[in-house]
Design a protein around this motif. Structure first.
Motif, PDB file in Angstrom:
ATOM      1  N   ALA A  95      66.440  19.575 -16.764  1.00  0.00           N
ATOM      2  CA  ALA A  95      66.483  20.463 -17.932  1.00  0.00           C
ATOM      3  C   ALA A  95      65.255  20.239 -18.810  1.00  0.00           C
ATOM      4  O   ALA A  95      64.811  21.128 -19.528  1.00  0.00           O
ATOM      5  CB  ALA A  95      67.756  20.190 -18.720  1.00  0.00           C
ATOM      6  N   LYS A  96      64.707  19.031 -18.740  1.00  0.00           N
ATOM      7  CA  LYS A  96      63.522  18.704 -19.546  1.00  0.00           C
ATOM      8  C   LYS A  96      62.378  19.659 -19.209  1.00  0.00           C
ATOM      9  O   LYS A  96      61.752  20.230 -20.097  1.00  0.00           O
ATOM     10  CB  LYS A  96      63.122  17.263 -19.249  1.00  0.00           C
ATOM     11  CG  LYS A  96      62.159  16.657 -20.237  1.00  0.00           C
ATOM     12  CD  LYS A  96      61.894  15.210 -19.875  1.00  0.00           C
ATOM     13  CE  LYS A  96      62.203  14.283 -21.017  1.00  0.00           C
ATOM     14  NZ  LYS A  96      62.095  12.871 -20.676  1.00  0.00           N
ATOM     15  N   TRP A 138      66.557  16.205 -30.356  1.00  0.00           N
ATOM     16  CA  TRP A 138      66.190  15.390 -29.189  1.00  0.00           C
ATOM     17  C   TRP A 138      64.683  15.149 -29.239  1.00  0.00           C
ATOM     18  O   TRP A 138      63.906  16.078 -29.514  1.00  0.00           O
ATOM     19  CB  TRP A 138      66.587  16.100 -27.896  1.00  0.00           C
ATOM     20  CG  TRP A 138      66.236  15.337 -26.649  1.00  0.00           C
ATOM     21  CD1 TRP A 138      66.405  13.995 -26.431  1.00  0.00           C
ATOM     22  CD2 TRP A 138      65.636  15.856 -25.460  1.00  0.00           C
ATOM     23  NE1 TRP A 138      65.968  13.654 -25.184  1.00  0.00           N
ATOM     24  CE2 TRP A 138      65.495  14.779 -24.563  1.00  0.00           C
ATOM     25  CE3 TRP A 138      65.238  17.125 -25.060  1.00  0.00           C
ATOM     26  CZ2 TRP A 138      64.953  14.932 -23.292  1.00  0.00           C
ATOM     27  CZ3 TRP A 138      64.702  17.282 -23.798  1.00  0.00           C
ATOM     28  CH2 TRP A 138      64.561  16.196 -22.924  1.00  0.00           C
ATOM     29  N   TYR A 175      61.661  17.718 -28.075  1.00  0.00           N
ATOM     30  CA  TYR A 175      61.382  19.104 -28.514  1.00  0.00           C
ATOM     31  C   TYR A 175      60.080  19.239 -29.318  1.00  0.00           C
ATOM     32  O   TYR A 175      59.244  20.085 -28.990  1.00  0.00           O
ATOM     33  CB  TYR A 175      62.530  19.675 -29.358  1.00  0.00           C
ATOM     34  CG  TYR A 175      63.880  19.776 -28.700  1.00  0.00           C
ATOM     35  CD1 TYR A 175      64.024  20.057 -27.345  1.00  0.00           C
ATOM     36  CD2 TYR A 175      65.047  19.623 -29.453  1.00  0.00           C
ATOM     37  CE1 TYR A 175      65.286  20.164 -26.767  1.00  0.00           C
ATOM     38  CE2 TYR A 175      66.297  19.734 -28.891  1.00  0.00           C
ATOM     39  CZ  TYR A 175      66.416  19.996 -27.548  1.00  0.00           C
ATOM     40  OH  TYR A 175      67.661  20.103 -26.991  1.00  0.00           O
ATOM     41  N   ASN A 178      72.324  15.991 -28.712  1.00  0.00           N
ATOM     42  CA  ASN A 178      71.683  14.686 -28.587  1.00  0.00           C
ATOM     43  C   ASN A 178      70.707  14.660 -29.757  1.00  0.00           C
ATOM     44  O   ASN A 178      69.861  15.546 -29.854  1.00  0.00           O
ATOM     45  CB  ASN A 178      70.923  14.628 -27.247  1.00  0.00           C
ATOM     46  CG  ASN A 178      70.126  13.350 -27.084  1.00  0.00           C
ATOM     47  OD1 ASN A 178      70.160  12.469 -27.915  1.00  0.00           O
ATOM     48  ND2 ASN A 178      69.385  13.271 -25.978  1.00  0.00           N
ATOM     49  N   ASP A 214      69.868  24.698 -25.652  1.00  0.00           N
ATOM     50  CA  ASP A 214      69.974  23.563 -24.739  1.00  0.00           C
ATOM     51  C   ASP A 214      71.442  23.150 -24.643  1.00  0.00           C
ATOM     52  O   ASP A 214      72.004  22.578 -25.586  1.00  0.00           O
ATOM     53  CB  ASP A 214      69.094  22.414 -25.258  1.00  0.00           C
ATOM     54  CG  ASP A 214      69.040  21.233 -24.287  1.00  0.00           C
ATOM     55  OD1 ASP A 214      69.899  21.149 -23.391  1.00  0.00           O
ATOM     56  OD2 ASP A 214      68.140  20.390 -24.446  1.00  0.00           O
ATOM     57  N   ILE A 255      72.810  21.248 -22.105  1.00  0.00           N
ATOM     58  CA  ILE A 255      72.907  20.247 -21.036  1.00  0.00           C
ATOM     59  C   ILE A 255      74.186  19.393 -21.169  1.00  0.00           C
ATOM     60  O   ILE A 255      74.694  18.873 -20.189  1.00  0.00           O
ATOM     61  CB  ILE A 255      71.630  19.365 -20.989  1.00  0.00           C
ATOM     62  CG1 ILE A 255      71.585  18.470 -19.739  1.00  0.00           C
ATOM     63  CG2 ILE A 255      71.452  18.517 -22.223  1.00  0.00           C
ATOM     64  CD1 ILE A 255      71.195  19.133 -18.478  1.00  0.00           C
ATOM     65  N   TYR A 256      74.725  19.283 -22.402  1.00  0.00           N
ATOM     66  CA  TYR A 256      75.961  18.500 -22.586  1.00  0.00           C
ATOM     67  C   TYR A 256      77.213  19.380 -22.633  1.00  0.00           C
ATOM     68  O   TYR A 256      78.255  18.956 -23.125  1.00  0.00           O
ATOM     69  CB  TYR A 256      75.861  17.630 -23.857  1.00  0.00           C
ATOM     70  CG  TYR A 256      74.768  16.590 -23.763  1.00  0.00           C
ATOM     71  CD1 TYR A 256      74.968  15.413 -23.050  1.00  0.00           C
ATOM     72  CD2 TYR A 256      73.530  16.800 -24.350  1.00  0.00           C
ATOM     73  CE1 TYR A 256      73.952  14.464 -22.936  1.00  0.00           C
ATOM     74  CE2 TYR A 256      72.508  15.862 -24.237  1.00  0.00           C
ATOM     75  CZ  TYR A 256      72.735  14.696 -23.529  1.00  0.00           C
ATOM     76  OH  TYR A 256      71.737  13.760 -23.404  1.00  0.00           O
ATOM     77  N   LYS A 313      73.830  15.632 -16.556  1.00  0.00           N
ATOM     78  CA  LYS A 313      74.867  14.960 -17.353  1.00  0.00           C
ATOM     79  C   LYS A 313      76.264  15.240 -16.803  1.00  0.00           C
ATOM     80  O   LYS A 313      77.065  14.329 -16.623  1.00  0.00           O
ATOM     81  CB  LYS A 313      74.790  15.402 -18.814  1.00  0.00           C
ATOM     82  CG  LYS A 313      73.379  15.433 -19.395  1.00  0.00           C
ATOM     83  CD  LYS A 313      72.760  14.062 -19.598  1.00  0.00           C
ATOM     84  CE  LYS A 313      71.290  14.201 -19.946  1.00  0.00           C
ATOM     85  NZ  LYS A 313      70.631  13.041 -20.417  1.00  0.00           N
ATOM     86  N   ARG A 372      67.021  15.318 -10.596  1.00  0.00           N
ATOM     87  CA  ARG A 372      66.058  16.174 -11.275  1.00  0.00           C
ATOM     88  C   ARG A 372      66.250  17.665 -10.988  1.00  0.00           C
ATOM     89  O   ARG A 372      65.336  18.335 -10.506  1.00  0.00           O
ATOM     90  CB  ARG A 372      64.606  15.756 -10.947  1.00  0.00           C
ATOM     91  CG  ARG A 372      64.275  14.287 -11.108  1.00  0.00           C
ATOM     92  CD  ARG A 372      64.665  13.699 -12.460  1.00  0.00           C
ATOM     93  NE  ARG A 372      64.058  14.362 -13.605  1.00  0.00           N
ATOM     94  CZ  ARG A 372      64.766  14.755 -14.657  1.00  0.00           C
ATOM     95  NH1 ARG A 372      66.080  14.563 -14.733  1.00  0.00           N
ATOM     96  NH2 ARG A 372      64.170  15.332 -15.655  1.00  0.00           N
TER      97      ARG A 372
HETATM   98  N1  PMP Z   1      68.067  18.114 -23.217  1.00  0.00           N
HETATM   99  C1  PMP Z   1      68.685  17.107 -23.822  1.00  0.00           C
HETATM  100  C2  PMP Z   1      69.258  17.349 -25.169  1.00  0.00           C
HETATM  101  C3  PMP Z   1      68.798  15.860 -23.210  1.00  0.00           C
HETATM  102  O1  PMP Z   1      69.427  14.866 -23.822  1.00  0.00           O
HETATM  103  C4  PMP Z   1      68.245  15.671 -21.941  1.00  0.00           C
HETATM  104  C5  PMP Z   1      68.374  14.323 -21.304  1.00  0.00           C
HETATM  105  N2  PMP Z   1      67.263  13.829 -20.741  1.00  0.00           N
HETATM  106  C6  PMP Z   1      67.591  16.760 -21.349  1.00  0.00           C
HETATM  107  C7  PMP Z   1      67.514  17.959 -22.015  1.00  0.00           C
HETATM  108  C8  PMP Z   1      66.919  16.653 -20.032  1.00  0.00           C
HETATM  109  O2  PMP Z   1      67.801  16.525 -18.985  1.00  0.00           O
HETATM  110  P1  PMP Z   1      67.284  16.357 -17.503  1.00  0.00           P
HETATM  111  O3  PMP Z   1      67.604  14.975 -17.098  1.00  0.00           O
HETATM  112  O4  PMP Z   1      68.067  17.369 -16.711  1.00  0.00           O
HETATM  113  O5  PMP Z   1      65.824  16.642 -17.479  1.00  0.00           O
END
Ligand code: PMP
Ligand code: GLU
Length: 397
Positions: A100-101, A125, A128, A175, A204, A206-207, A237, A245
């Motif tokens: 997601a990063k 986070w 960003y 986060n 975002d 991801i959680y 997550k 990845r």
């Molecule tokens: N967004 C947030 C808010 C995260 O905490 C994370 C954790 N690394 C990510 C994106 C990225 O996740 P990923 O491991 O899938 O790259």
């Protein structure tokens, strides 16, 4: 000669990864460190997902995939978005990346021109603002402290939007705070955003699956918003797959096409075998996801109960993700021997050296009065970590 670019020189290193590395180095020296710094599930990837990856290797998924990912994976993601979020996408509106990063970074690089403003609620986070800086954009922060449960109000959002605002990055569940915007709170933000059609939302999520207050809501679900929202999500997550990845973005085709062009020049499609594992994650039983979420909720209850008992800590009740973000500035100005605590970073370093517990100072998350603890670890580690923290903090006078 040895001169990095201005772009790199103005970039900060990831504080989460740096603290995790420090804790790893101490561990390698034989120190019994409890690592609450990096945010990743302590569970192993479920077996049926691992089996799918093994099968993919045997079936020779060893060549380049299409840049946005295999059609089968994107189809599985389209299915997930329909079933879990009630949102209709086509596979051409999905792009998969190295986590997601990379998806967030692709979206920022695809949208932001030099000087454009990107609104980011703080705490945020760590990555960003740095991604926005990479695009030569200007991060504009909107702060929400623990008194407002770390959530911004529609009026705060409205107040910072200008003709230069290009994007708004919302992370919910959050986060580093664990705060979750509920249906009504998101509606309030959507009502502001709808008046500013040039602002693209980077949501975002991801959680998404680590949520203790019930159903997940996305800004893309509100009238008029899907056309200008990019949803970011992935398997890291929810399925305990941080190392595989795979992340995805879902959004308007013009943005996805732009991100694919970008990705085609600097990484190509993500790992072929991981894509097959992610496809299995989205298309098979979701029982493990629920089980892991329940375990995180139990640990949330445990760490909140224990942290509330730490003198000088102010604690919110996280509603999702796996982080606690206690306010700890009552220790600033206190000392032990020749060590004086002047910031959350000093406190985190003191806790690492004295208690052998790794946390991350809040400054790089946009709140210098707090520290972040990840409770994605065993109950025993949580109990022992807070015990040690209490002992060390009691030394500060
Ligand atoms: N967004 C947030 C808010 C995260 O905490 C994370 C954790 N690394 C990510 C994106 C990225 O996740 P990923 O491991 O899938 O790259
Ligand atoms: N998202 C996790 C964290 O915040 C992983 C580390 C990172 O990518 O920053 O700790």
């Amino acid at each position: 000669m040895n001169k990095l670019s201005d772009r790199l020189n103005s970039l900060s290193s990831s504080a989460t990864l740096a603290m995790s590395q420090k804790s790893g180095e101490l561990k390698a020296q034989g120190v019994d460190v409890i690592n609450l710094s990096v945010g990743e599930p302590d569970f192993n990837t479920p077996d049926h997902i691992k089996e799918a990856a093994k099968k993919a290797i045997d079936e020779n998924y060893s060549k380049y995939s299409p840049v946005p990912g295999y059609p089968a994976l994107r189809k599985a993601i389209v299915g997930k978005l329909k079933k879990e979020n009630g949102l209709d996408y086509t596979i051409t509106q999905i792009s998969c990346s190295n986590g997601a990063k990379q998806c967030v970074c692709n979206a920022v690089l695809a949208l932001v021109n030099p000087g454009d403003e990107v609104v980011i609620p703080a705490p945020y986070w760590v990555s960003y603002p740095e991604m926005v800086k990479l695009a030569n954009g200007k991060p504009v922060f909107v702060s929400a402290g623990i008194d407002q449960n770390f959530k911004i109000t529609p009026a705060q959002l409205e107040a910072v939007i200008t003709p230069k605002t290009r994007a708004f990055i919302l992370c919910s569940p959050s986060n580093p705070t664990g705060s979750v915007y509920n249906k009504e709170e998101l509606a309030g933000l959507a009502n502001v955003l709808i008046k500013h059609p040039d602002v693209i939302v980077i949501a975002d999520e991801i959680y998404e699956h680590i949520n203790y207050i019930g159903k997940h809501y996305s800004l893309a679900q509100y009238p008029g918003m899907k056309e200008r929202t990019v949803i970011i999500n992935g398997v890291s997550k929810a399925y305990a797959m941080t190392g595989w990845r795979i992340g995805f973005m879902a959004g308007p085709e013009w943005i996805i096409k732009g991100c694919n062009k970008l990705q085609g020049q600097y990484t190509s499609g993500p790992c072929s075998v991981s894509q097959k594992a992610a496809e299995a994650a989205y298309t098979t039983s979701q029982v493990e996801v629920g089980k892991m979420c329940k375990a995180f909720e139990r640990r949330r209850d445990l760490i909140v109960k224990l942290a509330k008992d730490v003198p000088g800590f102010e604690v919110n009740i996280p509603e999702g993700a796996f982080y606690l973000f206690p306010k700890c500035c009552s220790y600033f100005g206190k000392s032990v021997n020749d060590c004086t605590i002047t910031s959350a970073e000093d406190l985190a370093m003191f806790l690492l050296n004295d208690a052998h517990v790794a946390c991350v100072g809040g400054t790089s998350f946009g709140d210098p009065e707090c520290i972040r603890m990840s409770y994605a670890t065993s109950d025993e580690n949580i109990v022992e970590a807070i015990r040690r923290i209490k002992v060390s903090l009691a030394k500060l006078k």
